[in-house]
Design an enzyme around this catalytic site. Structure first.
Site, short mmCIF file in Angstrom:
data_model
loop_
_atom_site.label_atom_id
_atom_site.label_comp_id
_atom_site.label_asym_id
_atom_site.label_seq_id
_atom_site.Cartn_x
_atom_site.Cartn_y
_atom_site.Cartn_z
N ARG A 188 0.86 -0.53 0.26
CA ARG A 188 0.31 -0.25 -0.29
C ARG A 188 0.81 0.88 0.33
O ARG A 188 0.50 2.13 -0.86
CB ARG A 188 -1.03 -0.04 1.08
CG ARG A 188 -2.13 -0.89 1.30
CD ARG A 188 -2.55 -1.06 2.95
NE ARG A 188 -3.26 -2.06 3.01
CZ ARG A 188 -4.29 -1.97 3.63
NH1 ARG A 188 -4.03 -2.11 5.05
NH2 ARG A 188 -5.84 -2.89 3.23
N ASP A 216 -12.89 5.79 20.68
CA ASP A 216 -12.51 7.75 21.00
C ASP A 216 -13.67 8.18 20.21
O ASP A 216 -14.26 7.43 19.18
CB ASP A 216 -11.01 7.55 20.65
CG ASP A 216 -10.62 9.18 21.10
OD1 ASP A 216 -11.79 10.15 21.91
OD2 ASP A 216 -10.59 9.64 20.04
N ASP A 225 -13.55 12.55 19.18
CA ASP A 225 -12.97 13.39 18.69
C ASP A 225 -11.80 12.65 17.58
O ASP A 225 -11.03 12.09 18.54
CB ASP A 225 -12.65 14.33 19.48
CG ASP A 225 -13.41 15.16 19.92
OD1 ASP A 225 -14.95 15.06 20.81
OD2 ASP A 225 -13.55 16.70 20.67
N ASP A 227 -12.02 16.91 15.17
CA ASP A 227 -12.16 17.34 16.64
C ASP A 227 -12.96 18.20 17.45
O ASP A 227 -13.53 19.31 16.03
CB ASP A 227 -10.14 18.07 16.73
CG ASP A 227 -10.29 17.92 19.28
OD1 ASP A 227 -10.96 17.98 19.27
OD2 ASP A 227 -9.73 18.96 18.97
N ASP A 250 -7.63 22.02 24.93
CA ASP A 250 -8.15 21.86 26.44
C ASP A 250 -7.76 20.43 27.40
O ASP A 250 -7.11 20.05 25.92
CB ASP A 250 -9.39 21.77 26.22
CG ASP A 250 -10.00 20.59 25.74
OD1 ASP A 250 -9.50 19.55 24.83
OD2 ASP A 250 -11.29 20.42 25.36
N LYS A 293 -9.60 5.47 30.80
CA LYS A 293 -10.72 4.44 28.85
C LYS A 293 -10.20 2.92 30.20
O LYS A 293 -11.20 1.95 29.41
CB LYS A 293 -9.87 5.34 28.31
CG LYS A 293 -10.82 6.45 27.65
CD LYS A 293 -10.11 6.28 26.48
CE LYS A 293 -10.91 7.91 26.34
NZ LYS A 293 -11.39 8.11 24.48
N ASP A 329 -7.40 7.61 18.78
CA ASP A 329 -5.87 8.94 18.11
C ASP A 329 -4.61 9.11 19.29
O ASP A 329 -3.51 9.36 19.37
CB ASP A 329 -6.90 9.52 17.44
CG ASP A 329 -7.11 11.08 19.01
OD1 ASP A 329 -8.15 11.25 19.31
OD2 ASP A 329 -6.49 12.07 19.13
P1 IMP Z 1 -12.34 11.96 23.88
O1 IMP Z 1 -11.80 12.24 22.34
O2 IMP Z 1 -14.15 11.72 22.92
O3 IMP Z 1 -12.06 11.40 24.32
O4 IMP Z 1 -13.20 13.70 23.82
C1 IMP Z 1 -12.94 14.39 24.71
C2 IMP Z 1 -12.76 15.64 24.35
O5 IMP Z 1 -13.68 15.87 25.23
C3 IMP Z 1 -12.27 16.76 24.88
O6 IMP Z 1 -10.91 16.98 24.53
C4 IMP Z 1 -13.08 17.95 25.42
O7 IMP Z 1 -13.30 19.02 24.77
C5 IMP Z 1 -14.48 17.26 25.44
N1 IMP Z 1 -15.61 17.32 27.12
C6 IMP Z 1 -16.12 17.73 27.50
N2 IMP Z 1 -16.16 17.57 28.67
C7 IMP Z 1 -15.11 16.29 28.86
C8 IMP Z 1 -15.00 16.44 30.26
O8 IMP Z 1 -16.19 16.31 31.28
N3 IMP Z 1 -14.23 15.95 30.87
C9 IMP Z 1 -13.22 16.21 29.41
N4 IMP Z 1 -13.25 15.56 28.66
C10 IMP Z 1 -14.55 16.70 27.97
#
Ligand code: IMP
Length: 417
Positions: free
Chosen positions: A86, A132, A134, A140, A340, A348, A380
Site C-alpha cells: 500500500r 474514542d 473526537d 475535533d 483543551d 478508559k 488517536d
Molecule cells: P474524546 O476524544 O471522545 O475522548 O473527547 C475528548 C473531548 O471531550 C475533550 O477534548 C473535550 O473537548 C470534550 N469534553 C467535554 N466534556 C468533558 C469532560 O467532562 N471531560 C473531558 N473532556 C470533555
C-alpha cells in the site's frame, strides 16, 4: 525498531528493482524477528502468571522494560508485506521507514490477529469494538453526521453481531446527558431510528456510549428511539464502588485550584474558561481564542505531577482505614484534548473493562465472557503522556489512528479480512 532500518542510500549504479527487492527482504526479516520477540513475550508472560513461579523476562521486555502486555500474537511480517504494497515503503531510497509506517504496520498486524487467520488457530474472536470520539469518529469538536462514511461501517459491525461502544472523555450524566450524546452521534442514532435500517432490534441495542472515560453508561433503546441512561449500580466495577467520595471531591477541588493557578500563571484569564463538573475539571478556550500547544502540554504535565503528589500522599486525607486500602486507589486521567486540558476521575481502561463485564451480565448476551483478546479499542491518543486512549491498552487490543479517514480504512480491513 529505528536502528535496523538502514537505507541502501548509495544505489546510484544499482538496478533499482533489485535494490527494492533486497530492501524489502531485509525489512521483512526485521519484522519476522520482532514478531518472534512478541511471541516469546506472550509465552513468558503466561508462564509468569503461574502461582509461585520464579519470574522470567522475555528478551523484548529486557530491551524495552516499559512494554505493555500483548493480548494476541502480532503477525508483523504479513502486515509489513501488506503495508509495503500500500505504501511502497521498501521502494523509498532516501526516507527510511517512519514512525507512521510502523504505526500502520502494527495496526494492520493487530487487525489481522483479530480476524480470520488467527481466529482459526486460537478460538478467540472479536466481540467488542470501542471507539474514542473526537478525531477518531469525527473531526475535533464535531459530530457524526448521517453521511459520514464511519456510520455505515458502524452499522456493518452491528450487523455482524459485534458490540459497538464509544468510550469518550466527554462527560454528561443522567438521562439529560443522553441529549448531549445524541448531538454527537446524531448520524448513527438517526439511522438506527430510520425505516431504512435493516438491523434487528437486539443488534441496534448492542450500541453503547461510555461517557467521562468510565463514569456514565448509555445504551441505545429501540422503544425510546434513543440512548437510555444506565445507573452506575448496575455496572460499576467493585473497585470503583469502593472509591471514597470525599477523596474524589478532594482530588477535584485540588485540581480545580491548580488549573486556576495555571491559568493565571499564563495570563489566560480573559481567553479561557474553567469548567468543573461532578467528576471532571477542565480548561477550555473561549470562542475565537486558542491555547498554545506548549501551554496545553505544560498544563497537562503539571496536572499529572499534582495528581501523583496527591495520590502518593493519600493517607493525608484518608477519613477511614478503608480509604487506605488498595481497592480504594482512585484512577484519575489528565489529558490534552488538542485544544483543551481535562482531568477526569476514572480512565478508559476502566471504561472498556466495565463494558466487557456489563455485556457479560446482559441476559440477551451469548458471548460471555469478553476477554481483552476479544476487545479492540480504536483511538488517536496513545502517546504515553497526557493522552487518554493510552490507558485503554491495559484492557483491550488497540489500534492507533490519526484521523477519521484512517478509522474508516481500519474498519474496512476489519470487515474485509
Ligand atoms: P474524546 O476524544 O471522545 O475522548 O473527547 C475528548 C473531548 O471531550 C475533550 O477534548 C473535550 O473537548 C470534550 N469534553 C467535554 N466534556 C468533558 C469532560 O467532562 N471531560 C473531558 N473532556 C470533555
Amino acid at each position: 525498531l529505528a536502528t535496523p532500518f538502514v537505507l541502501h542510500a548509495d544505489d546510484s549504479h544499482a538496478d533499482a528493482q533489485l535494490v527494492a527487492e533486497d530492501c524489502q527482504k531485509r525489512y521483512l526479516e526485521i519484522f519476522k524477528d520482532v514478531e518472534m520477540l512478541v511471541q516469546q513475550t506472550i509465552f513468558f508472560d503466561e508462564l509468569n502468571e503461574e502461582p509461585g513461579r520464579k519470574q522470567i523476562h522475555s528478551r523484548l521486555r529486557k530491551l524495552v522494560p516499559s512494554i505493555g502486555r500483548f493480548f494476541t500474537p502480532l503477525p508483523l511480517a504479513d502486515a509489513f508485506l501488506l503495508e509495503d504494497e500500500r505504501r511502497a515503503i521498501s521502494k523509498r531510497r532516501l526516507v527510511s521507514p517512519s514512525f507512521n509506517d510502523v504505526r500502520m504496520i502494527l495496526n494492520t498486524a493487530q487487525i489481522l490477529a483479530l480476524t480470520s487467520i488467527y481466529k482459526q488457530n486460537k478460538g478467540a474472536r472479536l466481540k467488542l469494538v470501542t471507539f474514542d470520539g473526537d478525531v477518531t469518529l469525527y473531526d475535533d469538536g464535531k459530530s457524526l453526521d448521517e453521511n459520514s462514511s464511519v456510520v455505515h461501517r458502524l452499522i456493518k459491525l452491528l450487523s455482524l453481531g459485534l458490540y459497538v461502544g464509544v468510550v469518550t472523555a466527554a462527560g454528561y450524566p443522567r438521562q439529560s446527558g443522553a441529549e448531549k450524546y445524541y448531538e454527537r452521534f446524531k448520524g448513527l442514532i438517526d439511522h438506527l431510528n430510520s425505516e431504512n435500517c435493516t438491523l434487528k432490534t437486539h443488534q441496534k441495542e448492542n450500541f453503547f456510549v461510555m461517557g467521562a472515560e468510565s463514569n456514565y453508561l448509555f445504551r441505545y433503546d429501540n422503544e425510546m428511539k434513543g440512548l437510555r441512561y444506565i445507573d452506575g449500580d448496575e455496572w460499576f466495577l467493585p473497585q470503583v464502588r469502593n472509591w471514597n467520595p470525599s477523596k474524589v471531591n478532594y482530588i477535584m477541588d485540588t485540581l480545580h485550584k491548580h488549573l486556576v493557578y495555571l491559568r493565571s500563571n499564563f495570563n489566560l484569564e480573559d481567553s479561557t474558561t474553567i469548567i468543573k463538573k461532578e467528576r471532571s475539571v477542565g480548561i477550555i478556550p473561549n470562542s475565537g481564542c486558542r491555547i498554545l500547544r506548549e501551554q496545553l502540554e505544560e498544563m497537562v504535565l503539571s496536572c499529572s505531577v499534582k495528581l501523583n503528589t496527591i495520590l502518593d500522599s493519600s493517607q493525608n486525607f484518608a477519613t477511614s482505614t478503608e480509604a487506605l486500602c488498595q481497592t480504594d486507589e482512585i484512577k484519575v486521567c489528565a489529558f490534552n484534548g488538542g485544544s483543551d486540558v481535562w482531568v477526569d476521575i476514572g480512565d478508559k481502561a476502566l471504561g472498556v473493562e466495565s463494558l466487557q463485564k456489563y455485556i457479560c451480565h446482559d441476559e440477551t448476551s451469548d458471548v460471555c465472557p469478553i476477554s481483552k483478546a476479544e476487545s479492540l479499542h480504536i483511538g488517536d491518543q496513545f502517546a504515553s503522556l497526557g493522552a487518554n486512549d493510552f490507558k485503554a491498552r491495559l484492557s483491550a487490543c488497540t489500534v492507533w489512528i490519526a484521523n477519521p479517514r484512517e478509522t474508516v480504512a481500519v474498519l474496512d480491513d476489519l470487515i474485509d479480512f
